[in-house]
Write a protein that holds these residues in place. Structure first.
Motif, PDB file in Angstrom:
ATOM      1  N   GLY A   1      -9.433  -2.933   3.058  1.00 45.54           N
ATOM      2  CA  GLY A   1      -8.915  -2.237   4.231  1.00 45.54           C
ATOM      3  C   GLY A   1      -7.575  -2.766   4.678  1.00 45.54           C
ATOM      4  O   GLY A   1      -6.765  -2.039   5.265  1.00 45.54           O
ATOM      5  N   GLN A   2      -7.320  -4.050   4.395  1.00 42.83           N
ATOM      6  CA  GLN A   2      -6.057  -4.666   4.779  1.00 42.83           C
ATOM      7  C   GLN A   2      -4.999  -4.562   3.688  1.00 42.83           C
ATOM      8  O   GLN A   2      -3.887  -5.052   3.868  1.00 42.83           O
ATOM      9  CB  GLN A   2      -6.290  -6.142   5.134  1.00 42.83           C
ATOM     10  CG  GLN A   2      -7.131  -6.339   6.382  1.00 42.83           C
ATOM     11  CD  GLN A   2      -7.384  -7.801   6.685  1.00 42.83           C
ATOM     12  OE1 GLN A   2      -7.140  -8.684   5.862  1.00 42.83           O
ATOM     13  NE2 GLN A   2      -7.884  -8.074   7.888  1.00 42.83           N
ATOM     14  N   ASP A   3      -5.344  -3.953   2.580  1.00 44.65           N
ATOM     15  CA  ASP A   3      -4.406  -3.842   1.462  1.00 44.65           C
ATOM     16  C   ASP A   3      -4.350  -2.387   0.996  1.00 44.65           C
ATOM     17  O   ASP A   3      -5.151  -1.946   0.184  1.00 44.65           O
ATOM     18  CB  ASP A   3      -4.863  -4.749   0.314  1.00 44.65           C
ATOM     19  CG  ASP A   3      -3.952  -4.691  -0.892  1.00 44.65           C
ATOM     20  OD1 ASP A   3      -2.920  -3.989  -0.828  1.00 44.65           O
ATOM     21  OD2 ASP A   3      -4.263  -5.344  -1.901  1.00 44.65           O
ATOM     22  N   GLN A   4      -3.395  -1.653   1.523  1.00 42.55           N
ATOM     23  CA  GLN A   4      -3.236  -0.253   1.155  1.00 42.55           C
ATOM     24  C   GLN A   4      -2.223  -0.066   0.031  1.00 42.55           C
ATOM     25  O   GLN A   4      -1.872   1.060  -0.313  1.00 42.55           O
ATOM     26  CB  GLN A   4      -2.784   0.546   2.390  1.00 42.55           C
ATOM     27  CG  GLN A   4      -3.774   0.508   3.541  1.00 42.55           C
ATOM     28  CD  GLN A   4      -5.122   1.093   3.175  1.00 42.55           C
ATOM     29  OE1 GLN A   4      -5.210   2.183   2.619  1.00 42.55           O
ATOM     30  NE2 GLN A   4      -6.195   0.360   3.467  1.00 42.55           N
ATOM     31  N   VAL A   5      -1.740  -1.170  -0.525  1.00 43.30           N
ATOM     32  CA  VAL A   5      -0.719  -1.111  -1.578  1.00 43.30           C
ATOM     33  C   VAL A   5      -1.345  -1.199  -2.963  1.00 43.30           C
ATOM     34  O   VAL A   5      -1.033  -0.408  -3.861  1.00 43.30           O
ATOM     35  CB  VAL A   5       0.329  -2.227  -1.390  1.00 43.30           C
ATOM     36  CG1 VAL A   5       1.331  -2.204  -2.538  1.00 43.30           C
ATOM     37  CG2 VAL A   5       1.028  -2.074  -0.049  1.00 43.30           C
ATOM     38  N   THR A   6      -2.270  -2.154  -3.154  1.00 41.58           N
ATOM     39  CA  THR A   6      -2.883  -2.372  -4.464  1.00 41.58           C
ATOM     40  C   THR A   6      -3.755  -1.187  -4.880  1.00 41.58           C
ATOM     41  O   THR A   6      -4.458  -0.602  -4.046  1.00 41.58           O
ATOM     42  CB  THR A   6      -3.746  -3.649  -4.445  1.00 41.58           C
ATOM     43  OG1 THR A   6      -2.928  -4.758  -4.050  1.00 41.58           O
ATOM     44  CG2 THR A   6      -4.350  -3.926  -5.817  1.00 41.58           C
TER      45      THR A   6
END
Length: 214
Positions: A72-77
């Motif tokens: 949820g805290q990583d919308q890039v990977t």
């Protein structure tokens, strides 16, 4: 120990979030090979992660590694590196023959399969083995049981039977039958050697077995 466990959880979350994709990212002495993480159940996987109802071992595992928060805290990977197998706690699926495969597996179920003979075609460990955590072995191979020290780690848990409250408290034949099987004085608690330990799990102390939780 707690620091090591937190680091382990972070690494597992990194693997399942597709941030750690090669064993060498964990340690230079590990194989230079792609890690193949898997989950089980009625789930789908896309670049945003794992969605749906994972089976019991998968759901508990993802919860313990704080998977939802991490992705949820990583919308890039791109989180789509995780594969899916239909059944949990089995190692006969061909994709799990890969030595780089990683999949949540109940240690109790493994003990029941490997030592208790509770297997059937498609429901057996195959080449998979449960591993140690920070040097704490998961299986006591002498006693052919879950290692008590391993069960006491945060990845250990109490397994419950789930029934409807209205049926459990019902003053009828069905309610009586449920209490006679699952209650503190019921058949399971009176036969823990054959009903629990033989299946690979550790019986709770007598005063706890059959306790009702909500």
């Amino acid at each position: 120990m707690l620091r090591h466990l937190a680091r382990l959880g972070a690494r597992l979350a990194g693997i399942y979030a597709c941030r750690i994709t090669n064993w060498r990212q964990i340690g230079p002495g590990l194989p230079d090979a792609v890690i193949r993480p898997y989950v089980s159940g009625d789930v789908t996987v896309d670049r945003y992660g794992v969605h749906g109802s994972g089976l019991d071992s998968t759901s508990y595992f993802l919860e313990k590694i704080d998977y939802a928060r991490v992705i949820g805290q990583d919308q890039v990977t791109d989180h789509s590196c995780v594969g899916v197998v239909a059944r949990e706690n089995q190692g006969t699926d061909t994709v799990l023959q890969d030595p780089n495969a990683l999949v949540p597996y109940s240690v109790g179920r493994y003990v029941g399969q490997a030592y208790g003979g509770h297997t059937s075609p498609g429901d057996e460990p195959g080449p998979l083995t449960p591993r140690a955590i920070n040097g704490v072995a998961s299986v006591n191979t002498t006693a052919r049981s879950i290692n008590a020290a391993f069960a006491a780690l945060p990845f250990g848990r109490i397994v419950s039977n789930v029934v409807r409250q209205s049926e459990w408290t019902a003053q009828n034949a069905r309610g009586a039958a449920l209490r006679n099987v699952f209650g503190p004085a019921g058949w399971i608690c009176a036969h823990t050697t054959t009903t629990v330990r033989d299946q690979g799990f550790q019986p709770l102390p007598g005063s706890v077995c059959g306790t009702v939780i909500h």
